[in-house]
Design an enzyme around this catalytic site. Structure first.
Site, short mmCIF file in Angstrom:
data_model
loop_
_atom_site.label_atom_id
_atom_site.label_comp_id
_atom_site.label_asym_id
_atom_site.label_seq_id
_atom_site.Cartn_x
_atom_site.Cartn_y
_atom_site.Cartn_z
N ASN A 39 -2.97 8.19 8.90
CA ASN A 39 -3.29 8.87 7.79
C ASN A 39 -5.16 9.27 8.54
O ASN A 39 -5.23 8.06 8.52
CB ASN A 39 -3.15 7.17 6.68
CG ASN A 39 -3.10 7.27 5.74
OD1 ASN A 39 -3.08 8.71 5.35
ND2 ASN A 39 -2.79 6.89 4.84
N ARG A 149 6.94 -7.20 -1.79
CA ARG A 149 5.59 -7.15 -1.52
C ARG A 149 5.18 -6.87 -2.48
O ARG A 149 5.49 -5.63 -2.81
CB ARG A 149 5.04 -6.17 -0.35
CG ARG A 149 4.05 -6.33 -0.26
CD ARG A 149 2.71 -5.20 1.11
NE ARG A 149 2.88 -4.10 -0.40
CZ ARG A 149 1.15 -3.73 0.39
NH1 ARG A 149 1.06 -3.49 1.21
NH2 ARG A 149 0.61 -2.92 -0.46
N TYR A 161 -7.33 -2.12 -3.42
CA TYR A 161 -6.38 -1.09 -2.93
C TYR A 161 -4.77 -1.57 -2.19
O TYR A 161 -4.87 -2.94 -2.55
CB TYR A 161 -7.22 -1.66 -0.67
CG TYR A 161 -6.56 -1.35 0.23
CD1 TYR A 161 -6.08 1.22 0.26
CD2 TYR A 161 -5.37 -1.08 0.68
CE1 TYR A 161 -5.09 1.61 0.52
CE2 TYR A 161 -4.36 -0.65 1.58
CZ TYR A 161 -4.72 1.04 1.98
OH TYR A 161 -3.92 1.94 2.26
N ASP A 213 0.17 -8.98 0.77
CA ASP A 213 -0.82 -7.81 2.39
C ASP A 213 -1.59 -8.92 1.30
O ASP A 213 -2.45 -8.36 0.86
CB ASP A 213 0.17 -6.63 2.20
CG ASP A 213 -0.98 -6.24 3.71
OD1 ASP A 213 -1.89 -6.57 4.27
OD2 ASP A 213 -0.36 -4.99 3.62
N HIS A 215 -4.28 -7.22 3.53
CA HIS A 215 -5.76 -5.81 4.56
C HIS A 215 -6.86 -6.56 4.95
O HIS A 215 -7.67 -5.42 5.53
CB HIS A 215 -5.97 -5.06 3.27
CG HIS A 215 -5.09 -4.49 2.28
ND1 HIS A 215 -4.01 -3.51 3.16
CD2 HIS A 215 -4.25 -4.78 1.30
CE1 HIS A 215 -3.05 -2.82 2.39
NE2 HIS A 215 -2.93 -3.68 1.68
N GLU A 239 0.67 -11.04 5.11
CA GLU A 239 0.20 -10.10 6.26
C GLU A 239 -1.24 -9.70 6.85
O GLU A 239 -1.92 -9.77 5.58
CB GLU A 239 0.99 -9.01 5.84
CG GLU A 239 0.72 -7.54 6.48
CD GLU A 239 1.59 -6.18 5.94
OE1 GLU A 239 2.80 -6.73 5.10
OE2 GLU A 239 0.64 -5.23 6.62
N GLU A 265 -0.26 -3.90 12.17
CA GLU A 265 0.42 -2.39 11.86
C GLU A 265 -0.87 -0.49 12.06
O GLU A 265 -0.32 -0.22 12.53
CB GLU A 265 0.23 -2.06 10.33
CG GLU A 265 -1.05 -2.28 9.35
CD GLU A 265 -0.71 -2.52 8.40
OE1 GLU A 265 0.69 -2.67 7.69
OE2 GLU A 265 -0.91 -1.20 7.42
N ARG A 286 4.38 -5.87 13.40
CA ARG A 286 4.52 -4.70 12.46
C ARG A 286 4.21 -3.28 13.11
O ARG A 286 4.11 -2.43 12.07
CB ARG A 286 3.20 -4.88 11.75
CG ARG A 286 3.83 -6.18 10.40
CD ARG A 286 3.95 -6.04 9.64
NE ARG A 286 3.51 -5.62 8.95
CZ ARG A 286 4.40 -4.08 8.04
NH1 ARG A 286 5.49 -3.90 8.18
NH2 ARG A 286 3.16 -3.67 7.68
N GLU A 342 9.84 -2.54 6.56
CA GLU A 342 9.47 -1.32 5.51
C GLU A 342 9.94 -0.37 5.09
O GLU A 342 9.96 0.21 5.50
CB GLU A 342 7.61 -1.74 5.78
CG GLU A 342 6.99 -1.00 4.35
CD GLU A 342 5.04 -1.17 4.71
OE1 GLU A 342 5.41 -1.32 5.70
OE2 GLU A 342 4.37 -0.59 3.93
N TRP A 405 -11.98 -3.38 7.05
CA TRP A 405 -10.69 -3.08 7.38
C TRP A 405 -9.51 -4.07 7.46
O TRP A 405 -9.66 -4.21 8.37
CB TRP A 405 -10.10 -1.44 7.59
CG TRP A 405 -9.81 -0.56 6.66
CD1 TRP A 405 -9.95 0.79 6.54
CD2 TRP A 405 -9.09 -0.59 5.51
NE1 TRP A 405 -10.04 1.81 5.23
CE2 TRP A 405 -8.82 0.06 4.97
CE3 TRP A 405 -7.91 -1.45 5.03
CZ2 TRP A 405 -8.67 1.00 3.87
CZ3 TRP A 405 -7.54 -0.95 3.99
CH2 TRP A 405 -7.57 -0.23 3.44
O1 KDG Z 1 -1.88 4.30 6.53
C1 KDG Z 1 -2.54 2.88 6.04
C2 KDG Z 1 -1.61 2.49 4.79
O2 KDG Z 1 -0.06 2.68 5.35
C3 KDG Z 1 -1.66 0.80 5.12
O3 KDG Z 1 -3.33 0.54 4.18
C4 KDG Z 1 -0.32 0.27 4.06
O4 KDG Z 1 -0.70 -2.10 4.84
C5 KDG Z 1 -0.36 -1.44 4.17
C6 KDG Z 1 1.50 -1.38 4.05
O5 KDG Z 1 1.06 -2.31 5.14
O6 KDG Z 1 1.92 -0.48 4.39
MG MG Z 2 0.39 -3.96 5.95
#
Ligand code: KDG
Ligand code: MG
Length: 405
Positions: A39, A149, A161, A213, A215, A239, A265, A286, A342, A405
Protein backbone atom coordinates in the site's frame (compact mmCIF):
# COMPACT_ATOMS: atom_id res chain seq x y z
CA UNK A 1 10.34 -33.70 -15.77
CA UNK A 2 10.60 -29.97 -15.36
CA UNK A 3 7.85 -27.44 -15.75
CA UNK A 4 9.58 -24.38 -17.18
CA UNK A 5 8.56 -20.79 -16.56
CA UNK A 6 8.14 -19.19 -20.01
CA UNK A 7 6.44 -15.89 -19.25
CA UNK A 8 6.31 -13.43 -16.35
CA UNK A 9 4.22 -10.27 -16.30
CA UNK A 10 3.15 -7.66 -13.76
CA UNK A 11 -0.30 -6.05 -13.84
CA UNK A 12 -1.00 -2.81 -12.01
CA UNK A 13 -4.70 -2.12 -11.71
CA UNK A 14 -6.88 0.19 -9.66
CA UNK A 15 -10.46 -1.06 -9.28
CA UNK A 16 -11.28 1.45 -6.49
CA UNK A 17 -7.70 1.11 -5.15
CA UNK A 18 -4.29 -0.01 -6.44
CA UNK A 19 -3.24 -3.65 -6.68
CA UNK A 20 -0.08 -5.17 -8.14
CA UNK A 21 -0.51 -8.70 -9.51
CA UNK A 22 2.11 -11.11 -10.81
CA UNK A 23 1.31 -13.61 -13.56
CA UNK A 24 3.66 -16.57 -14.19
CA UNK A 25 3.05 -18.92 -17.14
CA UNK A 26 4.67 -22.33 -17.64
CA UNK A 27 5.57 -24.23 -20.80
CA UNK A 28 2.63 -26.60 -20.23
CA UNK A 29 0.25 -23.63 -20.22
CA UNK A 30 -0.45 -23.28 -16.48
CA UNK A 31 -0.96 -19.73 -15.23
CA UNK A 32 -0.22 -18.87 -11.59
CA UNK A 33 -1.17 -15.61 -9.86
CA UNK A 34 0.56 -13.78 -7.03
CA UNK A 35 -0.36 -10.62 -5.14
CA UNK A 36 2.43 -8.03 -4.85
CA UNK A 37 0.53 -5.09 -3.38
CA UNK A 38 2.34 -2.82 -0.92
CA UNK A 39 0.00 0.00 0.00
CA UNK A 40 1.35 3.41 -1.06
CA UNK A 41 4.57 1.91 -2.55
CA UNK A 42 2.98 -0.22 -5.28
CA UNK A 43 5.19 0.78 -8.19
CA UNK A 44 8.40 0.02 -6.29
CA UNK A 45 7.38 -3.65 -6.02
CA UNK A 46 6.17 -3.70 -9.64
CA UNK A 47 9.57 -2.45 -10.79
CA UNK A 48 11.50 -4.81 -8.48
CA UNK A 49 9.59 -7.71 -10.05
CA UNK A 50 9.64 -6.53 -13.67
CA UNK A 51 13.15 -5.15 -13.81
CA UNK A 52 15.07 -7.43 -11.45
CA UNK A 53 13.36 -10.75 -10.66
CA UNK A 54 11.31 -11.57 -13.79
CA UNK A 55 14.34 -11.99 -16.10
CA UNK A 56 15.89 -14.43 -13.60
CA UNK A 57 12.65 -16.42 -13.36
CA UNK A 58 12.45 -17.25 -17.06
CA UNK A 59 13.52 -20.82 -17.71
CA UNK A 60 13.42 -21.88 -14.02
CA UNK A 61 11.52 -24.98 -12.93
CA UNK A 62 8.16 -23.79 -11.57
CA UNK A 63 7.86 -26.90 -9.38
CA UNK A 64 10.88 -25.94 -7.25
CA UNK A 65 9.08 -23.50 -4.96
CA UNK A 66 11.42 -23.68 -1.96
CA UNK A 67 14.52 -23.50 -4.12
CA UNK A 68 13.17 -20.44 -5.93
CA UNK A 69 12.44 -18.79 -2.59
CA UNK A 70 15.99 -19.46 -1.39
CA UNK A 71 17.40 -18.34 -4.77
CA UNK A 72 15.81 -14.90 -4.48
CA UNK A 73 16.24 -14.52 -0.72
CA UNK A 74 19.77 -15.88 -0.18
CA UNK A 75 20.89 -14.91 -3.65
CA UNK A 76 20.23 -11.22 -3.07
CA UNK A 77 23.00 -9.20 -1.51
CA UNK A 78 20.40 -6.57 -0.40
CA UNK A 79 18.04 -8.65 1.66
CA UNK A 80 14.75 -8.20 3.49
CA UNK A 81 12.56 -5.12 3.65
CA UNK A 82 8.95 -4.80 2.48
CA UNK A 83 9.64 -4.24 -1.24
CA UNK A 84 11.98 -7.22 -1.62
CA UNK A 85 9.85 -9.54 0.49
CA UNK A 86 6.55 -8.59 -1.20
CA UNK A 87 8.17 -9.34 -4.57
CA UNK A 88 9.43 -12.74 -3.36
CA UNK A 89 6.03 -13.30 -1.74
CA UNK A 90 4.24 -12.71 -5.05
CA UNK A 91 6.46 -15.24 -6.83
CA UNK A 92 5.91 -17.74 -4.04
CA UNK A 93 2.10 -17.40 -4.24
CA UNK A 94 2.12 -17.76 -8.02
CA UNK A 95 4.23 -20.94 -7.77
CA UNK A 96 1.96 -22.52 -5.14
CA UNK A 97 -1.00 -21.62 -7.40
CA UNK A 98 0.74 -23.36 -10.33
CA UNK A 99 1.57 -26.47 -8.30
CA UNK A 100 -2.03 -26.76 -7.08
CA UNK A 101 -3.35 -26.40 -10.62
CA UNK A 102 -0.78 -28.90 -11.98
CA UNK A 103 -1.80 -31.50 -9.38
CA UNK A 104 -5.49 -30.49 -9.49
CA UNK A 105 -5.75 -29.84 -5.73
CA UNK A 106 -6.37 -26.75 -3.60
CA UNK A 107 -3.19 -25.38 -2.04
CA UNK A 108 -4.26 -26.28 1.51
CA UNK A 109 -4.03 -29.96 0.53
CA UNK A 110 -0.40 -29.42 -0.48
CA UNK A 111 0.27 -27.90 2.96
CA UNK A 112 -0.83 -31.01 4.82
CA UNK A 113 -4.60 -30.85 4.44
CA UNK A 114 -7.24 -29.18 6.60
CA UNK A 115 -6.35 -28.80 10.28
CA UNK A 116 -9.74 -27.18 10.94
CA UNK A 117 -13.11 -26.99 9.17
CA UNK A 118 -13.30 -23.20 8.76
CA UNK A 119 -11.46 -20.05 9.74
CA UNK A 120 -12.79 -17.56 12.26
CA UNK A 121 -12.74 -14.07 10.79
CA UNK A 122 -12.99 -10.51 12.07
CA UNK A 123 -13.96 -7.35 10.29
CA UNK A 124 -13.89 -3.62 11.00
CA UNK A 125 -16.51 -1.40 12.59
CA UNK A 126 -15.93 2.33 12.68
CA UNK A 127 -17.93 5.31 13.89
CA UNK A 128 -16.96 8.85 14.66
CA UNK A 129 -18.93 8.83 17.92
CA UNK A 130 -20.34 6.08 20.13
CA UNK A 131 -23.85 5.85 18.55
CA UNK A 132 -22.32 5.68 15.07
CA UNK A 133 -19.85 2.99 16.18
CA UNK A 134 -22.59 0.91 17.85
CA UNK A 135 -24.60 1.07 14.60
CA UNK A 136 -21.57 -0.07 12.67
CA UNK A 137 -20.93 -2.96 15.10
CA UNK A 138 -24.61 -3.99 14.83
CA UNK A 139 -24.41 -4.03 11.03
CA UNK A 140 -21.38 -6.29 11.22
CA UNK A 141 -23.15 -8.67 13.62
CA UNK A 142 -26.14 -8.78 11.27
CA UNK A 143 -23.77 -9.83 8.49
CA UNK A 144 -22.78 -12.79 10.67
CA UNK A 145 -19.42 -11.65 12.07
CA UNK A 146 -18.48 -13.07 15.48
CA UNK A 147 -15.43 -10.84 15.91
CA UNK A 148 -15.21 -7.12 15.24
CA UNK A 149 -12.43 -4.53 15.43
CA UNK A 150 -13.89 -1.28 16.86
CA UNK A 151 -12.36 2.16 16.17
CA UNK A 152 -13.81 5.60 16.88
CA UNK A 153 -13.04 9.30 16.53
CA UNK A 154 -11.27 11.28 19.25
CA UNK A 155 -12.73 14.53 20.66
CA UNK A 156 -10.84 17.57 19.40
CA UNK A 157 -9.40 15.83 16.34
CA UNK A 158 -10.74 16.29 12.87
CA UNK A 159 -9.66 12.95 11.40
CA UNK A 160 -8.47 9.68 12.93
CA UNK A 161 -6.80 6.92 10.92
CA UNK A 162 -9.05 3.92 10.41
CA UNK A 163 -12.25 5.82 11.21
CA UNK A 164 -14.84 7.16 8.80
CA UNK A 165 -17.48 9.78 9.38
CA UNK A 166 -20.95 8.52 8.42
CA UNK A 167 -21.65 5.19 6.76
CA UNK A 168 -18.77 5.16 4.22
CA UNK A 169 -16.50 2.12 4.45
CA UNK A 170 -12.95 2.88 5.45
CA UNK A 171 -10.12 2.91 2.91
CA UNK A 172 -6.60 3.15 4.36
CA UNK A 173 -5.01 5.11 1.47
CA UNK A 174 -6.08 8.46 0.04
CA UNK A 175 -5.67 9.22 -3.64
CA UNK A 176 -3.63 12.28 -4.52
CA UNK A 177 -0.13 13.61 -5.08
CA UNK A 178 0.98 13.28 -1.45
CA UNK A 179 -0.15 11.94 1.92
CA UNK A 180 -3.03 13.55 3.76
CA UNK A 181 -1.91 14.96 7.12
CA UNK A 182 -3.87 14.17 10.28
CA UNK A 183 -3.49 15.47 13.85
CA UNK A 184 -2.92 13.20 16.82
CA UNK A 185 -3.51 13.85 20.54
CA UNK A 186 -2.35 10.99 22.79
CA UNK A 187 -3.94 12.38 25.99
CA UNK A 188 -7.35 12.80 24.37
CA UNK A 189 -7.13 9.29 22.87
CA UNK A 190 -6.16 7.72 26.21
CA UNK A 191 -9.07 9.45 27.95
CA UNK A 192 -11.58 8.56 25.27
CA UNK A 193 -10.79 5.03 24.00
CA UNK A 194 -11.64 3.16 27.26
CA UNK A 195 -15.06 4.86 27.46
CA UNK A 196 -15.86 3.97 23.87
CA UNK A 197 -14.74 0.34 24.10
CA UNK A 198 -16.60 -0.14 27.41
CA UNK A 199 -19.75 1.21 25.74
CA UNK A 200 -19.31 -1.27 22.91
CA UNK A 201 -18.84 -4.20 25.31
CA UNK A 202 -21.92 -3.16 27.30
CA UNK A 203 -23.94 -2.92 24.08
CA UNK A 204 -22.93 -6.30 22.58
CA UNK A 205 -22.74 -8.47 25.71
CA UNK A 206 -20.01 -11.01 26.49
CA UNK A 207 -19.92 -13.22 23.38
CA UNK A 208 -18.77 -10.98 20.54
CA UNK A 209 -14.99 -10.96 20.19
CA UNK A 210 -13.81 -7.34 20.32
CA UNK A 211 -10.49 -6.10 18.94
CA UNK A 212 -8.88 -2.66 18.88
CA UNK A 213 -5.95 -1.32 16.82
CA UNK A 214 -3.68 1.45 18.16
CA UNK A 215 -1.67 1.74 14.92
CA UNK A 216 1.70 2.10 16.70
CA UNK A 217 0.78 5.43 18.33
CA UNK A 218 1.85 4.95 22.00
CA UNK A 219 5.02 4.59 24.03
CA UNK A 220 5.23 1.61 26.43
CA UNK A 221 4.04 3.60 29.48
CA UNK A 222 1.04 4.97 27.62
CA UNK A 223 0.35 1.52 26.22
CA UNK A 224 0.39 0.01 29.72
CA UNK A 225 -2.01 2.68 30.93
CA UNK A 226 -4.38 1.99 28.05
CA UNK A 227 -4.17 -1.78 28.50
CA UNK A 228 -4.92 -1.55 32.23
CA UNK A 229 -7.90 0.70 31.62
CA UNK A 230 -9.25 -1.88 29.14
CA UNK A 231 -8.90 -4.99 31.32
CA UNK A 232 -12.66 -5.20 32.00
CA UNK A 233 -13.61 -4.81 28.34
CA UNK A 234 -12.33 -8.35 27.71
CA UNK A 235 -10.62 -7.62 24.38
CA UNK A 236 -9.69 -10.48 22.08
CA UNK A 237 -6.59 -8.42 21.37
CA UNK A 238 -5.02 -5.00 21.48
CA UNK A 239 -3.05 -4.42 18.28
CA UNK A 240 0.15 -2.53 17.48
CA UNK A 241 0.28 -0.60 20.74
CA UNK A 242 3.80 0.74 20.22
CA UNK A 243 5.97 1.36 17.15
CA UNK A 244 7.16 -1.95 15.69
CA UNK A 245 10.82 -1.23 16.53
CA UNK A 246 10.10 -1.06 20.26
CA UNK A 247 10.41 -4.77 20.86
CA UNK A 248 12.43 -5.08 24.06
CA UNK A 249 10.34 -2.50 25.88
CA UNK A 250 7.22 -4.59 25.44
CA UNK A 251 8.37 -6.61 28.43
CA UNK A 252 7.35 -3.69 30.70
CA UNK A 253 3.91 -3.74 29.18
CA UNK A 254 3.56 -7.50 29.64
CA UNK A 255 4.30 -7.10 33.34
CA UNK A 256 1.42 -4.65 33.68
CA UNK A 257 -1.40 -6.42 31.88
CA UNK A 258 -2.77 -9.74 30.70
CA UNK A 259 -4.53 -8.22 27.67
CA UNK A 260 -3.56 -10.30 24.61
CA UNK A 261 -1.27 -8.39 22.26
CA UNK A 262 -1.16 -8.67 18.47
CA UNK A 263 1.74 -7.27 16.44
CA UNK A 264 3.43 -7.80 13.12
CA UNK A 265 1.58 -6.47 10.07
CA UNK A 266 4.65 -4.42 9.09
CA UNK A 267 7.12 -7.29 9.57
CA UNK A 268 8.65 -9.02 6.55
CA UNK A 269 10.69 -11.96 7.85
CA UNK A 270 10.98 -14.29 10.83
CA UNK A 271 13.98 -12.21 11.89
CA UNK A 272 11.70 -9.20 12.45
CA UNK A 273 9.65 -11.10 15.02
CA UNK A 274 12.03 -13.72 16.40
CA UNK A 275 12.57 -11.80 19.65
CA UNK A 276 8.85 -11.13 20.15
CA UNK A 277 8.09 -14.80 19.65
CA UNK A 278 10.89 -16.45 21.60
CA UNK A 279 10.41 -14.07 24.56
CA UNK A 280 6.64 -14.50 24.21
CA UNK A 281 6.02 -10.76 24.25
CA UNK A 282 2.97 -11.19 22.01
CA UNK A 283 0.03 -13.55 21.71
CA UNK A 284 -0.74 -13.16 17.99
CA UNK A 285 1.64 -12.70 15.06
CA UNK A 286 0.14 -10.63 12.24
CA UNK A 287 2.50 -10.82 9.24
CA UNK A 288 0.58 -10.74 5.96
CA UNK A 289 1.38 -13.69 3.73
CA UNK A 290 2.52 -11.61 0.76
CA UNK A 291 4.49 -9.05 2.80
CA UNK A 292 6.62 -11.73 4.47
CA UNK A 293 7.77 -13.72 1.49
CA UNK A 294 4.64 -15.76 0.81
CA UNK A 295 3.32 -19.08 2.07
CA UNK A 296 6.80 -20.66 2.13
CA UNK A 297 8.17 -18.18 4.68
CA UNK A 298 5.07 -17.38 6.73
CA UNK A 299 4.53 -21.05 7.49
CA UNK A 300 8.01 -21.07 9.05
CA UNK A 301 7.08 -18.03 11.17
CA UNK A 302 3.95 -19.87 12.28
CA UNK A 303 5.95 -23.02 13.05
CA UNK A 304 8.26 -21.01 15.33
CA UNK A 305 5.24 -19.32 16.93
CA UNK A 306 3.60 -22.69 17.59
CA UNK A 307 6.46 -23.70 19.88
CA UNK A 308 5.70 -20.65 22.07
CA UNK A 309 1.89 -21.01 22.05
CA UNK A 310 1.53 -17.94 19.86
CA UNK A 311 -1.12 -17.99 17.16
CA UNK A 312 -1.18 -16.66 13.62
CA UNK A 313 -3.66 -13.94 12.70
CA UNK A 314 -2.43 -12.49 9.39
CA UNK A 315 -3.08 -8.97 8.25
CA UNK A 316 -5.88 -8.99 5.68
CA UNK A 317 -6.91 -5.43 4.87
CA UNK A 318 -8.62 -4.35 1.67
CA UNK A 319 -5.23 -3.05 0.49
CA UNK A 320 -3.90 -6.49 -0.33
CA UNK A 321 -5.71 -8.31 -3.11
CA UNK A 322 -8.05 -11.33 -2.90
CA UNK A 323 -5.07 -13.45 -4.05
CA UNK A 324 -3.29 -12.70 -0.77
CA UNK A 325 -6.47 -13.28 1.23
CA UNK A 326 -6.97 -16.61 -0.48
CA UNK A 327 -3.35 -17.66 0.21
CA UNK A 328 -3.83 -16.73 3.85
CA UNK A 329 -6.95 -18.89 4.03
CA UNK A 330 -5.24 -21.92 2.49
CA UNK A 331 -2.39 -21.54 4.97
CA UNK A 332 -4.81 -20.95 7.84
CA UNK A 333 -6.90 -24.01 7.06
CA UNK A 334 -3.79 -26.19 7.13
CA UNK A 335 -2.12 -24.65 10.21
CA UNK A 336 -3.03 -25.75 13.72
CA UNK A 337 -1.94 -22.53 15.50
CA UNK A 338 -3.96 -20.19 13.30
CA UNK A 339 -6.41 -18.04 15.28
CA UNK A 340 -8.34 -15.69 13.06
CA UNK A 341 -8.25 -13.96 9.66
CA UNK A 342 -8.86 -10.25 9.19
CA UNK A 343 -11.38 -9.65 6.40
CA UNK A 344 -12.52 -6.15 5.48
CA UNK A 345 -14.36 -7.20 2.32
CA UNK A 346 -13.79 -5.53 -1.04
CA UNK A 347 -15.36 -2.84 -3.17
CA UNK A 348 -17.60 -4.48 -5.86
CA UNK A 349 -15.20 -3.24 -8.58
CA UNK A 350 -12.48 -5.45 -7.08
CA UNK A 351 -14.60 -8.54 -7.79
CA UNK A 352 -14.75 -7.55 -11.46
CA UNK A 353 -10.99 -8.11 -11.63
CA UNK A 354 -10.48 -10.86 -9.02
CA UNK A 355 -13.03 -13.68 -8.93
CA UNK A 356 -12.34 -15.78 -5.85
CA UNK A 357 -13.57 -19.13 -4.63
CA UNK A 358 -13.39 -18.34 -0.91
CA UNK A 359 -16.72 -18.17 0.91
CA UNK A 360 -17.94 -16.38 4.03
CA UNK A 361 -20.56 -18.05 6.17
CA UNK A 362 -21.72 -17.45 9.72
CA UNK A 363 -18.59 -15.52 10.75
CA UNK A 364 -16.14 -17.99 9.22
CA UNK A 365 -14.20 -18.13 5.94
CA UNK A 366 -13.19 -21.13 3.82
CA UNK A 367 -10.81 -20.92 0.82
CA UNK A 368 -12.91 -23.26 -1.35
CA UNK A 369 -11.76 -26.35 -3.21
CA UNK A 370 -10.69 -25.06 -6.60
CA UNK A 371 -7.23 -26.17 -7.71
CA UNK A 372 -4.45 -23.79 -6.69
CA UNK A 373 -5.32 -20.64 -4.78
CA UNK A 374 -8.76 -20.39 -6.39
CA UNK A 375 -8.59 -16.83 -7.73
CA UNK A 376 -9.25 -16.00 -11.39
CA UNK A 377 -7.90 -12.67 -12.65
CA UNK A 378 -9.82 -10.98 -15.47
CA UNK A 379 -7.08 -9.14 -17.35
CA UNK A 380 -9.50 -7.20 -19.58
CA UNK A 381 -11.25 -5.88 -16.49
CA UNK A 382 -7.87 -5.07 -14.88
CA UNK A 383 -6.89 -3.00 -17.93
CA UNK A 384 -9.99 -0.83 -17.51
CA UNK A 385 -8.69 0.52 -14.16
CA UNK A 386 -5.33 2.32 -14.56
CA UNK A 387 -3.05 3.01 -11.61
CA UNK A 388 -3.78 6.14 -9.58
CA UNK A 389 -1.27 7.57 -7.17
CA UNK A 390 -2.31 7.05 -3.54
CA UNK A 391 -0.70 7.27 -0.11
CA UNK A 392 -1.40 6.27 3.45
CA UNK A 393 -1.91 9.40 5.57
CA UNK A 394 0.67 10.66 8.03
CA UNK A 395 -0.05 12.02 11.53
CA UNK A 396 1.43 14.91 13.47
CA UNK A 397 1.29 15.77 17.17
CA UNK A 398 -0.59 18.96 18.02
CA UNK A 399 2.74 20.86 18.01
CA UNK A 400 3.34 19.80 14.41
CA UNK A 401 6.01 17.15 15.04
CA UNK A 402 5.77 13.83 13.20
CA UNK A 403 3.96 10.98 14.89
CA UNK A 404 4.94 7.33 14.53
CA UNK A 405 3.16 4.86 12.38
O1 KDG B 1 -1.82 -0.45 4.47
C1 KDG B 1 -1.91 -0.34 5.86
C2 KDG B 1 -3.27 -0.79 6.33
O2 KDG B 1 -3.58 -2.03 5.78
C3 KDG B 1 -3.29 -0.92 7.82
O3 KDG B 1 -3.06 0.31 8.43
C4 KDG B 1 -4.62 -1.46 8.30
O4 KDG B 1 -3.84 -1.57 10.54
C5 KDG B 1 -4.50 -2.05 9.65
C6 KDG B 1 -5.20 -3.30 9.89
O5 KDG B 1 -5.02 -3.84 10.98
O6 KDG B 1 -5.91 -3.77 9.01
MG1 MG C 1 -3.50 -3.04 12.12
Amino acid sequence: MTRKIVDVDVLVTSPSRNFVTLRITTDDGIVGWGDATLNGRELAVASYLRDHLAPALLGRDADRIEDTWQYFYRGAYWRRGPVTMAAIGAIDLALWDIKGKALDVPVYQLLGGAARDRILTYTHATGWDVPELLDSVDRRREQGFRAVRAQSGVPGLDKVYGVTKGAASYEPAGRGAGPVEEDWDTSAYLRHAPKVLSAVREHVGPDLKLLHDVHHRLNPTEAARLARSLEDVDLFWLEDVTPAENQRLLRTLRQQTTIPLAIGEVFNTVWDCEHLITERLIDFIRTAVVHAGGISHVRKILALAEVYQIKGAPHGPSDVSPINLSASLHLGLATSNFAIQEYMGYDPLVSEVFQSSFRFEDGYLHPGDEPGLGVHVDEDAAARFPYKQAYLPIARELDGSMKDW
